[in-house]
Scaffold this active site. Sequence first.
Site, PDB file in Angstrom:
ATOM      1  CG  ASP A  45      29.640   8.444  69.367  1.00 28.00           C
ATOM      2  OD1 ASP A  45      30.616   9.132  69.059  1.00 28.00           O
ATOM      3  OD2 ASP A  45      29.182   8.389  70.525  1.00 28.00           O
ATOM      4  CD  GLU A 113      31.123   9.071  65.425  1.00 34.31           C
ATOM      5  OE1 GLU A 113      31.884   9.278  66.384  1.00 34.31           O
ATOM      6  OE2 GLU A 113      30.060   9.709  65.238  1.00 34.31           O
TER       7      GLU A 113
END
Length: 228
Positions: A45, A113
């Site tokens: 992320d 992610e």
Amino acid sequence: MQKLEQAINCSFKNKSLLKQAFTHSSCKQGISNCETYERLEFFGDSVVSFLTAEFLFLKYGNESEGLLSKKKSAIVSGAALARVAKRLKLHSHLITAKEVDKENPALLADVFEALIGAVYLDAGIEKCREILLKFLFSKEDEILKSDIFQNPKTLLNEKTQELGLGAPAYEALGEWGEIHKRKFKMAVKVSSKRLGQGTGFSKKEAEQNAAKEALKALGKKDNCILGI
């Protein structure tokens, strides 16, 4: 996962990292040393966020911080990342111990992610940049023309700033359901007044739905709960 490695042009030296990126949390049950994707997702992320900020900063030399932030929010949104994950067919590689909706957008975004986090650890930031340029940044125009660009959290923040009410604050109201079908409930407050609440399959989704409700409340001319 050979086809995936070919698609992203990245042959993993450490195959266990690639496996971890696709191992769902339901596999933890009864296995103490099971490595699942959550830690890689947390790391990925930040990698996606940084490289997106870099891409926009270098591409738009004269745009304001506010507009850059708005574009970044759209590009790194769960909806945009889920679209990339679907194009790469990441759901077909997901390893689960229970029946899971493998095409759930929130899950797909998380796995993408996690994959980026794994790529960073195995091949470095340049390979991450290459993958994001090919599969995410190349879709910038498409993303910014879609309703993804109208991020309700961003719109609410702009609205409250415009009205001099300060930044919205989000709070968790609860979560329920089995681990692979978890739902979350979030509320949003403006000037200490609760203006909206929402549910979703991730905290981000629940916050966005809460922000939508708050925008509706602020849009009602006869609503004087904030004294405006």
